[in-house]
Scaffold this motif. Structure first.
Motif, PDB file in Angstrom:
ATOM      1  N   VAL A  44       0.813  -1.205   0.000  1.00 46.74           N
ATOM      2  CA  VAL A  44       0.000   0.000   0.000  1.00 46.74           C
ATOM      3  C   VAL A  44       0.852   1.263   0.000  1.00 46.74           C
ATOM      4  O   VAL A  44       0.477   2.282  -0.583  1.00 46.74           O
ATOM      5  N   PHE A  45       2.035   1.210   0.596  1.00 52.54           N
ATOM      6  CA  PHE A  45       2.896   2.387   0.642  1.00 52.54           C
ATOM      7  C   PHE A  45       3.867   2.433  -0.536  1.00 52.54           C
ATOM      8  O   PHE A  45       4.443   3.482  -0.823  1.00 52.54           O
ATOM      9  N   ALA A  46       4.043   1.324  -1.226  1.00 49.51           N
ATOM     10  CA  ALA A  46       4.854   1.310  -2.442  1.00 49.51           C
ATOM     11  C   ALA A  46       4.037   1.790  -3.643  1.00 49.51           C
ATOM     12  O   ALA A  46       4.589   2.271  -4.634  1.00 49.51           O
ATOM     13  N   LEU A  47       2.725   1.684  -3.536  1.00 51.28           N
ATOM     14  CA  LEU A  47       1.827   2.044  -4.627  1.00 51.28           C
ATOM     15  C   LEU A  47       1.722   3.565  -4.750  1.00 51.28           C
ATOM     16  O   LEU A  47       1.503   4.258  -3.757  1.00 51.28           O
ATOM     17  N   PRO A  48       1.888   4.128  -5.961  1.00 53.94           N
ATOM     18  CA  PRO A  48       1.687   5.579  -6.137  1.00 53.94           C
ATOM     19  C   PRO A  48       0.287   5.995  -5.688  1.00 53.94           C
ATOM     20  O   PRO A  48      -0.699   5.322  -5.997  1.00 53.94           O
ATOM     21  N   GLU A  49       0.219   7.090  -4.977  1.00 57.47           N
ATOM     22  CA  GLU A  49      -1.051   7.516  -4.383  1.00 57.47           C
ATOM     23  C   GLU A  49      -2.138   7.762  -5.426  1.00 57.47           C
ATOM     24  O   GLU A  49      -3.318   7.495  -5.166  1.00 57.47           O
ATOM     25  N   HIS A  50      -1.769   8.268  -6.613  1.00 54.01           N
ATOM     26  CA  HIS A  50      -2.793   8.613  -7.598  1.00 54.01           C
ATOM     27  C   HIS A  50      -3.479   7.375  -8.166  1.00 54.01           C
ATOM     28  O   HIS A  50      -4.523   7.485  -8.805  1.00 54.01           O
ATOM     29  N   ARG A  51      -2.925   6.184  -7.912  1.00 54.28           N
ATOM     30  CA  ARG A  51      -3.566   4.956  -8.378  1.00 54.28           C
ATOM     31  C   ARG A  51      -4.551   4.389  -7.355  1.00 54.28           C
ATOM     32  O   ARG A  51      -5.250   3.422  -7.634  1.00 54.28           O
ATOM     33  N   ILE A  52      -4.605   4.964  -6.174  1.00 53.27           N
ATOM     34  CA  ILE A  52      -5.538   4.502  -5.147  1.00 53.27           C
ATOM     35  C   ILE A  52      -6.875   5.213  -5.325  1.00 53.27           C
ATOM     36  O   ILE A  52      -6.962   6.434  -5.294  1.00 53.27           O
ATOM     37  N   GLU A  53      -7.929   4.418  -5.526  1.00 47.41           N
ATOM     38  CA  GLU A  53      -9.266   4.965  -5.764  1.00 47.41           C
ATOM     39  C   GLU A  53     -10.153   4.918  -4.528  1.00 47.41           C
ATOM     40  O   GLU A  53     -11.095   5.699  -4.407  1.00 47.41           O
ATOM     41  N   GLY A  54      -9.881   3.988  -3.609  1.00 46.55           N
ATOM     42  CA  GLY A  54     -10.746   3.871  -2.447  1.00 46.55           C
ATOM     43  C   GLY A  54     -10.116   3.045  -1.341  1.00 46.55           C
ATOM     44  O   GLY A  54      -9.116   2.343  -1.539  1.00 46.55           O
ATOM     45  N   VAL A  55     -10.718   3.137  -0.171  1.00 43.54           N
ATOM     46  CA  VAL A  55     -10.308   2.360   1.004  1.00 43.54           C
ATOM     47  C   VAL A  55     -11.567   1.784   1.640  1.00 43.54           C
ATOM     48  O   VAL A  55     -12.579   2.491   1.769  1.00 43.54           O
ATOM     49  N   LYS A  56     -11.509   0.511   2.012  1.00 46.45           N
ATOM     50  CA  LYS A  56     -12.673  -0.147   2.609  1.00 46.45           C
ATOM     51  C   LYS A  56     -12.351  -0.654   4.007  1.00 46.45           C
ATOM     52  O   LYS A  56     -11.243  -1.136   4.267  1.00 46.45           O
ATOM     53  N   TYR A  57     -13.333  -0.536   4.897  1.00 48.42           N
ATOM     54  CA  TYR A  57     -13.300  -1.222   6.188  1.00 48.42           C
ATOM     55  C   TYR A  57     -14.269  -2.390   6.079  1.00 48.42           C
ATOM     56  O   TYR A  57     -15.470  -2.176   5.923  1.00 48.42           O
ATOM     57  N   LEU A  58     -13.768  -3.609   6.075  1.00 51.87           N
ATOM     58  CA  LEU A  58     -14.569  -4.790   5.809  1.00 51.87           C
ATOM     59  C   LEU A  58     -15.310  -4.591   4.473  1.00 51.87           C
ATOM     60  O   LEU A  58     -14.680  -4.447   3.450  1.00 51.87           O
ATOM     61  N   ASP A  59     -16.637  -4.552   4.489  1.00 59.54           N
ATOM     62  CA  ASP A  59     -17.388  -4.401   3.233  1.00 59.54           C
ATOM     63  C   ASP A  59     -17.787  -2.964   2.937  1.00 59.54           C
ATOM     64  O   ASP A  59     -18.375  -2.689   1.894  1.00 59.54           O
ATOM     65  N   ARG A  60     -17.478  -2.049   3.843  1.00 63.65           N
ATOM     66  CA  ARG A  60     -17.930  -0.663   3.678  1.00 63.65           C
ATOM     67  C   ARG A  60     -16.805   0.226   3.170  1.00 63.65           C
ATOM     68  O   ARG A  60     -15.710   0.247   3.741  1.00 63.65           O
ATOM     69  N   THR A  61     -17.077   0.983   2.115  1.00 66.30           N
ATOM     70  CA  THR A  61     -16.120   1.950   1.601  1.00 66.30           C
ATOM     71  C   THR A  61     -16.095   3.156   2.524  1.00 66.30           C
ATOM     72  O   THR A  61     -17.126   3.780   2.772  1.00 66.30           O
ATOM     73  N   VAL A  62     -14.890   3.489   3.024  1.00 65.65           N
ATOM     74  CA  VAL A  62     -14.766   4.603   3.967  1.00 65.65           C
ATOM     75  C   VAL A  62     -14.008   5.785   3.376  1.00 65.65           C
ATOM     76  O   VAL A  62     -13.984   6.865   3.971  1.00 65.65           O
ATOM     77  N   TRP A  63     -13.368   5.554   2.205  1.00 67.92           N
ATOM     78  CA  TRP A  63     -12.724   6.657   1.495  1.00 67.92           C
ATOM     79  C   TRP A  63     -12.834   6.356   0.015  1.00 67.92           C
ATOM     80  O   TRP A  63     -12.499   5.255  -0.431  1.00 67.92           O
ATOM     81  N   ASP A  64     -13.343   7.332  -0.765  1.00 66.63           N
ATOM     82  CA  ASP A  64     -13.537   7.115  -2.199  1.00 66.63           C
ATOM     83  C   ASP A  64     -13.237   8.414  -2.936  1.00 66.63           C
ATOM     84  O   ASP A  64     -13.893   9.426  -2.715  1.00 66.63           O
ATOM     85  N   LYS A  65     -12.228   8.368  -3.801  1.00 70.69           N
ATOM     86  CA  LYS A  65     -11.804   9.583  -4.514  1.00 70.69           C
ATOM     87  C   LYS A  65     -12.873  10.077  -5.464  1.00 70.69           C
ATOM     88  O   LYS A  65     -13.146  11.277  -5.541  1.00 70.69           O
ATOM     89  N   GLU A  66     -13.484   9.176  -6.229  1.00 69.20           N
ATOM     90  CA  GLU A  66     -14.465   9.584  -7.230  1.00 69.20           C
ATOM     91  C   GLU A  66     -15.699  10.206  -6.586  1.00 69.20           C
ATOM     92  O   GLU A  66     -16.252  11.190  -7.088  1.00 69.20           O
ATOM     93  N   ARG A  67     -16.129   9.652  -5.462  1.00 69.57           N
ATOM     94  CA  ARG A  67     -17.326  10.162  -4.779  1.00 69.57           C
ATOM     95  C   ARG A  67     -17.010  11.253  -3.773  1.00 69.57           C
ATOM     96  O   ARG A  67     -17.915  11.792  -3.134  1.00 69.57           O
ATOM     97  N   ARG A  68     -15.722  11.579  -3.612  1.00 71.29           N
ATOM     98  CA  ARG A  68     -15.301  12.562  -2.616  1.00 71.29           C
ATOM     99  C   ARG A  68     -15.854  12.199  -1.228  1.00 71.29           C
ATOM    100  O   ARG A  68     -16.404  13.032  -0.505  1.00 71.29           O
ATOM    101  N   LEU A  69     -15.681  10.930  -0.898  1.00 74.40           N
ATOM    102  CA  LEU A  69     -16.204  10.399   0.358  1.00 74.40           C
ATOM    103  C   LEU A  69     -15.062  10.139   1.336  1.00 74.40           C
ATOM    104  O   LEU A  69     -14.071   9.495   0.988  1.00 74.40           O
TER     105      LEU A  69
END
Length: 284
Positions: A85-110
């Motif tokens: 996760v830290f080797a991956l360029p940040e601009h390629r990360i689209e979202g972060v999930k806690y279990l089944d729930r998305t808690v950070w989403d770039k496209e939805r500005r969530l």
């Protein structure tokens, strides 16, 4: 109403999306918290179980969006960083999930980690505390949508027949999985309308002109309302709004600007992420 099963699973990206995350701001509602801050919080906060988090990121090899556990080792990206996760360029990360729930989403500005923008102040501590209730409500909603989608599918099959429904599904999935723009949405709606006219033409050719009791073919406006019911369930606000607006313009051309008929009213239906639509799954 019902729809993401038609459009296929997966995240949606628009060409309007920024490649880079927003800069930090003192006003948590004015800018999206950068993903690097979210990752650091998960890494260093002892109250957050990192094993319960996954990241959604663009895979350049597979050319699609993938999910990887937060704690996964780095076995593919050159460099000294041992955690993927830290080797991956940040601009390629689209979202972060806690279990089944998305808690950070770039496209939805969530952001439901720090509560910025469309997180509306909800933080990760609140997400974890209320997760069981959220999961139960989500499962119940998806079950209701699943049953409603069976009815939608039956109606579409009665209008378009199976071959054209398959074409509709392919068109929808291509729009969902690609980088859509306004012209792409217009072309999508144009082709969706074309499927209707093709089905109506074939129906007329196969009908007996002398049969006064033959059933009337579904009106174009009713067909478009059915399509709008599906679109209205998309959780991706930008794409949903663009498609509904385009469908609305077609309806107005059909019935006139003064008509009270409107597909935009279906946008008030609740959203929900549903898996890809398959006949065998509907029978489970």
């Amino acid at each position: 109403a019902a729809s993401l099963r038609l459009f296929g699973a997966g995240n949606v990206r628009s060409r309007d999306d920024d490649d880079d995350d927003a800069e930090p701001s003192n006003d948590k509602n004015s800018r999206l918290t950068p993903v690097k801050e979210v990752l650091r919080r998960i890494q260093w906060d002892p109250t957050l179980p990192s094993s319960s988090f996954t990241i959604i990121h663009y895979d350049r090899v597979e050319d699609n969006l993938s999910e990887t556990p937060f704690d996964a080792p780095n076995n593919s990206i050159t460099g000294k960083e041992t955690q993927f996760v830290f080797a991956l360029p940040e601009h390629r990360i689209e979202g972060v999930k806690y279990l089944d729930r998305t808690v950070w989403d770039k496209e939805r500005r969530l952001d439901c980690v720090f509560g910025s923008m469309n997180g509306n102040g909800e933080t990760i501590d609140q997400v974890i505390e209320s997760y069981d209730e959220w999961k139960r409500e989500t499962d119940e909603r998806e079950k209701r949508n699943r049953l409603w989608q069976i009815e939608i599918l039956n109606e579409l099959n009665s209008i378009l027949e199976e071959r054209r429904v398959d074409e509709l599904k392919d068109l929808s999935k291509n729009l969902m999985h690609g980088e859509w723009d306004v012209d792409g949405v217009r072309d999508y709606v144009k082709r969706v309308v074309g499927l209707y006219h093709d089905a109506k033409r074939v129906n007329a050719e196969n009908s007996d002109d002398d049969d006064d009791e033959r059933e009337e073919f579904t009106e174009i406006v009713d067909y478009l309302h059915l399509i709008s019911d599906l679109v209205a369930l998309l959780p991706y606000a930008l794409l949903r709004e663009e498609i509904l607006n385009e469908v609305e313009s077609v309806v107005r051309r059909c019935v006139g600007e003064g008509s009270e008929t409107s597909v935009a009213t279906t946008a008030s239906q609740p959203g929900g992420a549903l898996p890809e639509l398959k006949e065998e799954e509907l029978e489970e």
